[in-house]
Design a protein around this motif. Structure first.
Motif, short mmCIF file in Angstrom:
data_model
loop_
_atom_site.label_atom_id
_atom_site.label_comp_id
_atom_site.label_asym_id
_atom_site.label_seq_id
_atom_site.Cartn_x
_atom_site.Cartn_y
_atom_site.Cartn_z
N ILE A 1 0.51 -0.65 -0.18
CA ILE A 1 -0.27 -0.22 0.14
C ILE A 1 0.75 1.29 0.09
CG2 ILE A 1 -1.80 1.82 1.67
CD1 ILE A 1 -2.52 -1.91 2.04
N CYS A 2 1.86 0.82 0.63
CA CYS A 2 2.74 2.54 0.67
C CYS A 2 3.48 2.66 -0.93
CB CYS A 2 3.36 2.01 1.61
SG CYS A 2 3.68 2.65 3.77
N LEU A 3 3.99 1.44 -1.29
CA LEU A 3 3.87 1.47 -3.02
C LEU A 3 2.78 2.19 -3.60
CD1 LEU A 3 6.48 -1.99 -3.42
CD2 LEU A 3 6.79 0.78 -3.98
N MET A 4 2.08 1.76 -3.98
CA MET A 4 1.30 2.33 -4.44
C MET A 4 0.69 3.79 -3.82
SD MET A 4 -1.90 -0.65 -4.98
CE MET A 4 -1.95 -1.18 -3.04
N GLY A 5 0.77 3.84 -3.03
CA GLY A 5 0.71 5.76 -2.08
C GLY A 5 1.65 6.86 -2.62
N ALA A 6 2.55 5.74 -3.16
CA ALA A 6 4.52 6.91 -2.97
C ALA A 6 4.23 7.10 -4.51
CB ALA A 6 4.93 6.46 -2.83
N MET A 7 3.55 5.85 -5.15
CA MET A 7 3.12 6.04 -6.79
C MET A 7 2.38 6.80 -7.48
SD MET A 7 4.85 2.02 -7.40
CE MET A 7 5.50 2.64 -9.39
N THR A 8 1.81 6.95 -6.64
CA THR A 8 0.72 7.74 -7.85
C THR A 8 0.83 9.09 -7.55
OG1 THR A 8 -1.64 6.54 -6.31
CG2 THR A 8 -2.31 8.63 -7.22
N PRO A 9 0.51 9.42 -9.10
CA PRO A 9 1.28 10.98 -8.98
C PRO A 9 0.43 12.03 -8.65
CG PRO A 9 0.72 9.86 -11.29
CD PRO A 9 0.05 8.29 -10.31
N GLY A 10 1.09 13.18 -8.23
CA GLY A 10 -0.53 13.55 -7.30
C GLY A 10 1.11 14.99 -7.62
N ALA A 11 1.02 16.13 -6.15
CA ALA A 11 1.33 17.35 -5.94
C ALA A 11 3.05 16.59 -5.78
CB ALA A 11 1.41 18.09 -4.56
N SER A 12 3.41 15.66 -4.77
CA SER A 12 5.06 15.59 -4.35
C SER A 12 5.19 15.70 -5.58
CB SER A 12 4.79 14.55 -3.80
OG SER A 12 3.95 14.90 -2.24
N LEU A 13 5.20 14.64 -6.39
CA LEU A 13 5.71 14.44 -8.04
C LEU A 13 6.79 15.74 -8.34
CD1 LEU A 13 6.56 11.66 -9.61
CD2 LEU A 13 4.46 11.87 -11.02
N ALA A 14 5.44 16.05 -8.86
CA ALA A 14 5.21 18.07 -9.66
C ALA A 14 6.25 18.35 -9.23
CB ALA A 14 4.02 18.32 -9.99
N VAL A 15 6.65 18.34 -7.84
CA VAL A 15 8.20 19.62 -6.79
C VAL A 15 9.59 18.50 -6.85
CG1 VAL A 15 8.45 19.61 -4.32
CG2 VAL A 15 5.55 20.34 -4.90
N VAL A 16 9.37 16.82 -7.11
CA VAL A 16 10.19 16.88 -6.56
C VAL A 16 11.10 16.70 -8.15
CG1 VAL A 16 11.40 14.38 -7.14
CG2 VAL A 16 10.45 15.38 -5.07
N LEU A 17 9.88 16.22 -9.44
CA LEU A 17 10.49 16.89 -10.42
C LEU A 17 11.13 18.35 -10.63
CD1 LEU A 17 7.74 14.72 -12.90
CD2 LEU A 17 10.25 14.43 -12.88
N ARG A 18 10.79 19.01 -10.52
CA ARG A 18 10.39 20.70 -10.81
C ARG A 18 12.11 20.55 -10.33
NH1 ARG A 18 8.28 25.46 -9.82
NH2 ARG A 18 8.73 26.07 -12.44
N GLN A 19 12.58 20.45 -8.84
CA GLN A 19 13.50 20.69 -8.22
C GLN A 19 14.57 19.88 -8.89
OE1 GLN A 19 14.63 22.93 -5.92
NE2 GLN A 19 12.04 23.23 -4.86
N SER A 20 14.31 18.07 -9.77
CA SER A 20 15.48 17.76 -10.25
C SER A 20 15.77 18.56 -11.60
CB SER A 20 15.03 16.43 -10.31
OG SER A 20 14.67 15.78 -9.18
N LEU A 21 14.70 18.88 -12.23
CA LEU A 21 15.01 19.11 -13.13
C LEU A 21 16.22 21.08 -13.27
CD1 LEU A 21 11.79 18.95 -14.73
CD2 LEU A 21 13.77 17.75 -15.69
N TYR A 22 15.44 21.70 -12.51
CA TYR A 22 15.47 23.01 -12.12
C TYR A 22 16.47 23.19 -11.64
CZ TYR A 22 11.56 23.66 -15.14
OH TYR A 22 10.59 22.77 -16.76
N GLN A 23 17.33 22.79 -10.03
CA GLN A 23 17.73 23.14 -9.23
C GLN A 23 19.30 21.22 -9.12
OE1 GLN A 23 16.43 23.60 -5.50
NE2 GLN A 23 16.46 26.01 -5.42
N GLY A 24 18.81 20.34 -9.93
CA GLY A 24 20.02 19.62 -10.09
C GLY A 24 20.07 18.81 -9.54
N ARG A 25 19.83 17.28 -9.37
CA ARG A 25 20.28 15.86 -8.69
C ARG A 25 19.69 16.18 -7.49
NH1 ARG A 25 23.80 11.30 -11.65
NH2 ARG A 25 21.50 11.22 -12.67
#
Length: 201
Positions: free
Chosen positions: A11-35
């Motif tokens: 259930i934690c895997l499914m919860g983490a992998m569900t697209p949402g605000a967390s995914l958006a934030v991690v993606l933006r930080q990764s793309l624009y501030q680096g790995r």
């Protein structure tokens, strides 16, 4: 106990992998501030998840949910925070392709971003209350509760770290940054939808 632990993992895997605000934030930080920033955001997010998972297992989560003032405050602060992020993402959409440094400054501290996106989302504590009501109870010892909470932290941190690592691979990052106008707008729209769900859901 082993069966219950596997249930928590799934259930934690499914919860983490569900697209949402967390995914958006991690993606933006990764793309624009680096790995590194993406990984830091992921770990910080996992820490916030750990706070709510632990609170739920210790019975504190129920107190938050049953306190109208506290729960509503978290709900509206979280929704407002997401709307603010969405406005910035839409306002500066596409600019990262031209000026990554400027976009990086607009995103802010990755530690604060990771913590805020998890701690200001009351849906997280409701998720854990629902999960642990199925597998936890007064009969659980402290060691088992620690295992369940750490499982949630590790899964969340590992998933979003994987997202950060994949998104910052040069070929993938270049493609995403080149399409940053539509990516930023898509992420902004996602943040608005999540904010509306938090506020009115």
């Amino acid at each position: 106990m082993l069966a219950e632990w596997f249930l928590v993992i799934g259930i934690c895997l499914m919860g983490a992998m569900t697209p949402g605000a967390s995914l958006a934030v991690v993606l933006r930080q990764s793309l624009y501030q680096g790995r590194a920033a993406g990984v830091i955001t992921s770990i910080s997010h996992a820490v916030g998840i750990g706070v709510y998972a632990t609170a739920s297992l210790l019975g504190l989560g129920l107190l938050i949910v049953k306190s109208p003032i506290l729960f509503v405050a978290i709900k509206w602060l979280g929704a407002a925070y997401l709307v603010w992020m969405a406005i910035n993402a839409w306002r500066f959409a596409g600019q990262s392709k031209v000026n990554l440094e400027s976009t990086s400054q607009q995103l802010g501290n990755p530690i604060k971003q990771g913590l805020a996106i998890s701690l200001l989302n009351p849906k997280v504590i409701l998720f854990f209350l629902a999960l642990f009501s199925q597998v936890a109870g007064d009969q659980l010892d402290l060691q088992t509760k620690a295992l369940y909470a750490s499982t949630a932290v590790v899964i969340d941190g590992a998933w979003y770290t994987l997202v950060a690592l994949i998104a910052t691979r040069p070929a993938i990052r270049n493609k995403l940054v080149n399409g940053s106008l539509w990516l930023d707008r898509a992420l902004a729209s996602l943040l608005i939808l999540v904010a509306a769900r938090i506020a009115f859901g």
